[in-house]
Design an enzyme around this catalytic site. Structure first.
Site, PDB file in Angstrom:
ATOM      1  N   LYS A 137     -17.425   3.179  -2.098  1.00  0.00           N
ATOM      2  CA  LYS A 137     -16.302   3.755  -1.359  1.00  0.00           C
ATOM      3  C   LYS A 137     -15.695   4.931  -2.123  1.00  0.00           C
ATOM      4  O   LYS A 137     -15.295   5.909  -1.545  1.00  0.00           O
ATOM      5  CB  LYS A 137     -15.230   2.696  -1.097  1.00  0.00           C
ATOM      6  CG  LYS A 137     -14.029   3.211  -0.302  1.00  0.00           C
ATOM      7  CD  LYS A 137     -14.442   3.757   1.049  1.00  0.00           C
ATOM      8  CE  LYS A 137     -13.294   4.390   1.789  1.00  0.00           C
ATOM      9  NZ  LYS A 137     -13.765   5.164   2.972  1.00  0.00           N
ATOM     10  N   GLU A 180     -20.110  16.660   9.759  1.00  0.00           N
ATOM     11  CA  GLU A 180     -19.538  15.306   9.669  1.00  0.00           C
ATOM     12  C   GLU A 180     -20.286  14.344  10.570  1.00  0.00           C
ATOM     13  O   GLU A 180     -20.571  13.208  10.172  1.00  0.00           O
ATOM     14  CB  GLU A 180     -18.050  15.335  10.029  1.00  0.00           C
ATOM     15  CG  GLU A 180     -17.368  13.981   9.963  1.00  0.00           C
ATOM     16  CD  GLU A 180     -17.452  13.311   8.577  1.00  0.00           C
ATOM     17  OE1 GLU A 180     -17.852  13.966   7.602  1.00  0.00           O
ATOM     18  OE2 GLU A 180     -17.161  12.099   8.505  1.00  0.00           O
ATOM     19  N   HIS A 204     -34.413  30.097  12.119  1.00  0.00           N
ATOM     20  CA  HIS A 204     -34.909  30.703  10.861  1.00  0.00           C
ATOM     21  C   HIS A 204     -35.712  29.702  10.048  1.00  0.00           C
ATOM     22  O   HIS A 204     -35.745  29.769   8.825  1.00  0.00           O
ATOM     23  CB  HIS A 204     -33.726  31.258  10.059  1.00  0.00           C
ATOM     24  CG  HIS A 204     -33.023  32.354  10.772  1.00  0.00           C
ATOM     25  ND1 HIS A 204     -33.481  33.645  10.803  1.00  0.00           N
ATOM     26  CD2 HIS A 204     -31.932  32.327  11.579  1.00  0.00           C
ATOM     27  CE1 HIS A 204     -32.686  34.392  11.545  1.00  0.00           C
ATOM     28  NE2 HIS A 204     -31.722  33.615  12.026  1.00  0.00           N
ATOM     29  N   GLY A 235       5.045  -0.230   7.113  1.00  0.00           N
ATOM     30  CA  GLY A 235       5.199   0.894   8.034  1.00  0.00           C
ATOM     31  C   GLY A 235       5.792   2.095   7.307  1.00  0.00           C
ATOM     32  O   GLY A 235       5.834   2.143   6.082  1.00  0.00           O
ATOM     33  N   TRP A 241       0.912  -1.149   0.000  1.00  0.00           N
ATOM     34  CA  TRP A 241       0.000   0.000   0.000  1.00  0.00           C
ATOM     35  C   TRP A 241       0.949   1.196   0.000  1.00  0.00           C
ATOM     36  O   TRP A 241       1.552   1.522   1.030  1.00  0.00           O
ATOM     37  CB  TRP A 241      -0.886   0.006   1.245  1.00  0.00           C
ATOM     38  CG  TRP A 241      -1.624   1.291   1.418  1.00  0.00           C
ATOM     39  CD1 TRP A 241      -1.215   2.404   2.090  1.00  0.00           C
ATOM     40  CD2 TRP A 241      -2.899   1.647   0.869  1.00  0.00           C
ATOM     41  NE1 TRP A 241      -2.144   3.403   2.017  1.00  0.00           N
ATOM     42  CE2 TRP A 241      -3.189   2.969   1.269  1.00  0.00           C
ATOM     43  CE3 TRP A 241      -3.817   0.981   0.089  1.00  0.00           C
ATOM     44  CZ2 TRP A 241      -4.367   3.632   0.922  1.00  0.00           C
ATOM     45  CZ3 TRP A 241      -4.994   1.628  -0.266  1.00  0.00           C
ATOM     46  CH2 TRP A 241      -5.257   2.926   0.141  1.00  0.00           C
TER      47      TRP A 241
HETATM   48  C1  AGP Z   1     -17.907   9.755   3.799  1.00  0.00           C
HETATM   49  O1  AGP Z   1     -18.084   8.853   4.885  1.00  0.00           O
HETATM   50  C2  AGP Z   1     -18.318   9.159   2.485  1.00  0.00           C
HETATM   51  N1  AGP Z   1     -17.713   7.905   2.269  1.00  0.00           N
HETATM   52  C3  AGP Z   1     -18.168  10.138   1.319  1.00  0.00           C
HETATM   53  O2  AGP Z   1     -18.826  11.324   1.663  1.00  0.00           O
HETATM   54  C4  AGP Z   1     -16.721  10.500   0.928  1.00  0.00           C
HETATM   55  O3  AGP Z   1     -16.136  11.289   1.933  1.00  0.00           O
HETATM   56  C5  AGP Z   1     -16.778  11.284  -0.383  1.00  0.00           C
HETATM   57  O4  AGP Z   1     -17.351  10.460  -1.372  1.00  0.00           O
HETATM   58  C6  AGP Z   1     -15.405  11.767  -0.861  1.00  0.00           C
HETATM   59  O5  AGP Z   1     -14.602  10.657  -1.139  1.00  0.00           O
HETATM   60  P1  AGP Z   1     -13.023  10.928  -1.380  1.00  0.00           P
HETATM   61  O6  AGP Z   1     -12.483  11.492  -0.113  1.00  0.00           O
HETATM   62  O7  AGP Z   1     -12.460   9.577  -1.720  1.00  0.00           O
HETATM   63  O8  AGP Z   1     -12.907  11.899  -2.520  1.00  0.00           O
END
Ligand code: AGP
Length: 608
Positions: free
Chosen positions: A603, A481, A504, A102, A75
Site C-alpha cells: 500500500k 490511471e 508511431h 467526521g 484517523w
Molecule cells: C495506485 O493504485 C498504487 N497503489 C500506487 O501507484 C500508488 O499510487 C503509489 O505507490 C503512490 O503512493 P502514495 O500516493 O501513497 O505516495
C-alpha cells in the site's frame, strides 16, 4: 474516518470498549482513547499509537471501572496524531466527554466564538469545540443541549457523549458519519461500524441524519433534531465478521470507490466559502501566489497521474509553467530550479520513499514545498513547508481510488485559486468553476449507481491479455490511471498512450479483438480522438469509449460507449475515472483475484 464505540449495561464497560475498538482497527488509526463513568466521575485514558498501547495502559480496561463508557480510534484530520489530540475530549470541568467521527467544517468560526466566551482549547482538533459548545449550552437537558449544538455545526459527525450528571444515559448523535446503536440483554452499544458490536449483538438501529439516541441499561430512545421522540426499526445483521469490516462490501476497494462522493465532498467543502476558494493551510499570500514562476508536480503511481492531469489545469487556467516528474526520477536528473519555483509533492500515504526524497531535493534547493497528502502527520506532511490534506479517510485497498480522486480535488482547488489571484480567470468564471466542483460528488454518485453496465462489460473481457487506453490532452492522464487500475489488480497487460502517438509504433500491436479504451472528454480534441478510434477500429480493435453525455457521434466508431455527466473540461478526470476504476475492479473480481492485496504490491512503497 475514526472508530467510535460506546456501552452502557450490566458489564464493565472498558473491556467491551477496547474489544470494540479492536474490531475497527482496519479503518486505520494513529491514536485511541476511552472514557468511563465510575459512579462519581468520568475517568479517561488516551494515547498515540496502536490500540495495544491503550490496552496496556488500562491493563485491559481494569484501571477504568464502571459500566458506562465511550471509546475512539482516531484517523487524524485536524491536528497531528498526539496524546492531546486523541479522543475522547472533555469540557473544562470534565463533566462532559465526547468522541467524534467526521469533520466539523466551520470549527474555526465556532472555536473563535467559544474563545470569546472564555473557553480555552487544549488540542488542535475540530472535535474539542463540540465539548465546549455542549458545556456552554448545557441546561440539564442533554437532548435539548445536543440539538442546540447540532443546529450550529456544519459538516459531518458521529458522536458519543456522556454527561456526568446523567449517569444512567449514554447519548449519540449523527450527521453524515455512520453510527449504529446495538441492543442486547447485556446492555446497549453505539458504534461507527457494525464489526464493533457483532460479538455482542446482531440487533441494531441505524441512526439517521440529525437524529439523537439516548441509551439506558435496558432501553433506547430516539429523538429528531426538533427534540421529538421517534420510533425506529430494528435491523438484524446477517453479515459475518469479515464482511462486516468491509461494511458489507466484498472488498475494501469497492467500499472505497463508493466512499468517493463523501471523500470528495469532505475535501472540497471546508475550502469553498460561497463562490470563493479559501485554502487556509496553503500558507501563501496573494502576493506569494503571484510570485510563483514555475510549479513542479512530483509523485509516484496514481498520484503521479493526478499530476499529469493537473498540468493541463494549472497551465490552462493559471498560465503557470508546470513540470511533472516521477518522484523516482526527480532527484537523479538534478533539476534546475529557477527563482519563484514551487514544488508540490502528492502522496496518499505521505510515506512513499521516492516522493519524500523528492521533497527533500526541492527543500535542499531552497524551493517552497507543498504536500498534498491523505495521512495526517505523515513524513511528507510534516516535512513540507505547507500541506493540503485530502480528507479521504483511511484507504486500505492497495489500488487507490478515493485517494486519487481527492488528490485531483486538491489540484483543482489550487489551480482555480491561483488563476483567480493571478487574474487569468474572471470572478464569473471562478463562480462557474466552484459550482462545477460542488456538483462532482453527486455526479460521481450518479456514475456509481450505473455500475451494472460496466460489470457486464468487464465480464466479457476476463480472459483478455492486452488492453490499451488512449486519450488526448487531459484524457491521456485519465488513460494512464485507467491502465494502472486494470493492470495492478487484474495482472492483465495494459498500456496507456497519447492517442495521437499510437500510430508511431504501438498500433502494430492492435489486432482483431484487441480491447482499446478511448477517453474523449475534451471538446476541442473530440474529432481528432474519434479519428484515432477509427484508426484502431479498422485494424480490428474492439473500442470502449468514455465520453461526455451528448457526444453521441462516437457511437458510429466505438463498439461500447459509457457517458459521463457534463462538467468543466478540466474536471472530467474526476468523472471519467469512475467507470475505469469499476472496470478494473470487476475484471479482477471476475478473475478471482485478491482485489485488495494484489501480488507483489504494498500500500505504501517506503523503500526506494
Ligand atoms: C495506485 O493504485 C498504487 N497503489 C500506487 O501507484 C500508488 O499510487 C503509489 O505507490 C503512490 O503512493 P502514495 O500516493 O501513497 O505516495
Amino acid at each position: 474516518m475514526c472508530g467510535i464505540v460506546g456501552y452502557i449495561g450490566k458489564e464493565q464497560a472498558a473491556p467491551i470498549l477496547l474489544d470494540g475498538l479492536s474490531k475497527l482497527e482496519y479503518r486505520g488509526y494513529d491514536s485511541a482513547g476511552i472514557a468511563v463513568f465510575n459512579g462519581t466521575s468520568i475517568e479517561m485514558t488516551k494515547s498515540t499509537g496502536k490500540l495495544k498501547i491503550l490496552e496496556e495502559l488500562t491493563q485491559g480496561g481494569a484501571t477504568l471501572p464502571g459500566n458506562m463508557g465511550i471509546g475512539h480510534t482516531r484517523w487524524a484530520t485536524h491536528g497531528s496524531p498526539s496524546d492531546i489530540n486523541a479522543h475522547p475530549h472533555f469540557n473544562k470541568e470534565h463533566s462532559i466527554a465526547i468522541v467524534h467521527n467526521g469533520i466539523i467544517e466551520n470549527y474555526q468560526k465556532l472555536k473563535k466564538h467559544m474563545e470569546k466566551r472564555g473557553y480555552e482549547f487544549l488540542s488542535e482538533t475540530d472535535t474539542e469545540v463540540l465539548a465546549h459548545m455542549l458545556d456552554y449550552y448545557y441546561n440539564g437537558d442533554p437532548v435539548e443541549t445536543i440539538t442546540k449544538v447540532m443546529h450550529r455545526v456544519e459538516g459531518s459527525y458521529g458522536l458519543g457523549i456522556m454527561f456526568l450528571d446523567q449517569p444512567d444515559c449514554l447519548y449519540a448523535a449523527r450527521k453524515d458519519s455512520p453510527l449504529i446503536v446495538g441492543q442486547s440483554d447485556k446492555g446497549n452499544f453505539i458504534a461507527s461500524d457494525v464489526p464493533a458490536v457483532l460479538k455482542y449483538t446482531r440487533e441494531v438501529y441505524y441512526i439517521q441524519n440529525e437524529e439523537i439516541a439516548c441509551l439506558k441499561n435496558d432501553s433506547i430512545t430516539f429523538f429528531n433534531i426538533d427534540k421529538e421522540e421517534i420510533e425506529k426499526e430494528l435491523t438484524t445483521i446477517e453479515w459475518d465478521v469479515a464482511a462486516a469490516e468491509k461494511g458489507g462490501y466484498e472488498f475494501f476497494m469497492l467500499k472505497e470507490i463508493y466512499e468517493q462522493p463523501k471523500a470528495v465532498r469532505d475535501t472540497l467543502n471546508p475550502r469553498i466559502k460561497g463562490n470563493d476558494i479559501v485554502i487556509e493551510e496553503l500558507g501563501m499570500t496573494d502576493e506569494d501566489i503571484r510570485a510563483v514562476r514555475k510549479i513542479y508536480l512530483v509523485a509516484c503511481g496514481s498520484a503521479y497521474h493526478t499530476c499529469v492531469a493537473a498540468k493541463y489545469v494549472f497551465e490552462g487556467l493559471a498560465r503557470i509553467p508546470v513540470e511533472v516528474d516521477l518522484a523516482s526520477e526527480f532527484r537523479y536528473r538534478k533539476p534546475i530550479f529557477e527563482e519563484g519555483a514551487m514544488a508540490v509533492i502528492v502522496s496518499q500515504s505521505g510515506e512513499t520513499a521516492d516522493s519524500l526524497a523528492a521533497l527533500r531535493e526541492a527543500k535542499n534547493n531552497g524551493v517552497r514545498t507543498l504536500g498534498i497528502v491523505n495521512v495526517v502527520g505523515s513524513s511528507i506532511a510534516r516535512e513540507a513547508d505547507n500541506v493540503i490534506y485530502t480528507w479521504a479517510g483511511p484507504e486500505i485497498a492497495v489500488a487507490t481510488t478515493k485517494g486519487y480522486s481527492t488528490q485531483l480535488i486538491a489540484h483543482y482547488l489550487l489551480a482555480v485559486k491561483f488563476a483567480r489571484v493571478r487574474g487569468t480567470i474572471s470572478a464569473k468564471e471562478m463562480t462557474e468553476m466552484v459550482e462545477a466542483l460542488k456538483c462532482l460528488p453527486e455526479q460521481i454518485e450518479f456514475l456509481l449507481a450505473n455500475k451494472e453496465r460496466i460489470q457486464k462489460f468487464a465480464n466479457r473481457y476476463l480472459a483478455t491479455e492486452h488492453v490499451f487506453f488512449i486519450g488526448r490532452g487531459i484524457d491521456y492522464a485519465i488513460s494512464l490511471e485507467g491502465s494502472l487500475k486494470l493492470k495492478e489488480i487484474s495482472y492483465i497487460h495494459s498500456e496507456a498512450y497519447a492517442a495521437g502517438e499510437l500510430k508511431h509504433g504501438t498500433i502494430s500491436l492492435i489486432e482483431e479483438g484487441t480491447l482499446v479504451t478511448a477517453v474523449l472528454t475534451q471538446d476541442d480534441l473530440y474529432q481528432k480522438s474519434i479519428s484515432n478510434v477509427q484508426e484502431v477500429r479498422t485494424r480490428g480493435a474492439f473500442v470502449l469509449a468514455v465520453t461526455n453525455t451528448g457526444h453521441t457521434e462516437v457511437e458510429k466508431s466505438a463498439d461500447y460507449v459509457i457517458y459521463i455527466p457534463q462538467t468543466n473540461k478540466y474536471f472530467t478526470p474526476s468523472l471519467a475515472v469512475i467507470p475505469l476504476q469499476l472496470f478494473g475492479y470487476y475484471i479482477s473480481l471476475g478473475r478471482g483475484l485478491d482485489v485488495d492485496k494484489p501480488r507483489n504490491l504494498a500500500k505504501s512503497v517506503t523503500v526506494e
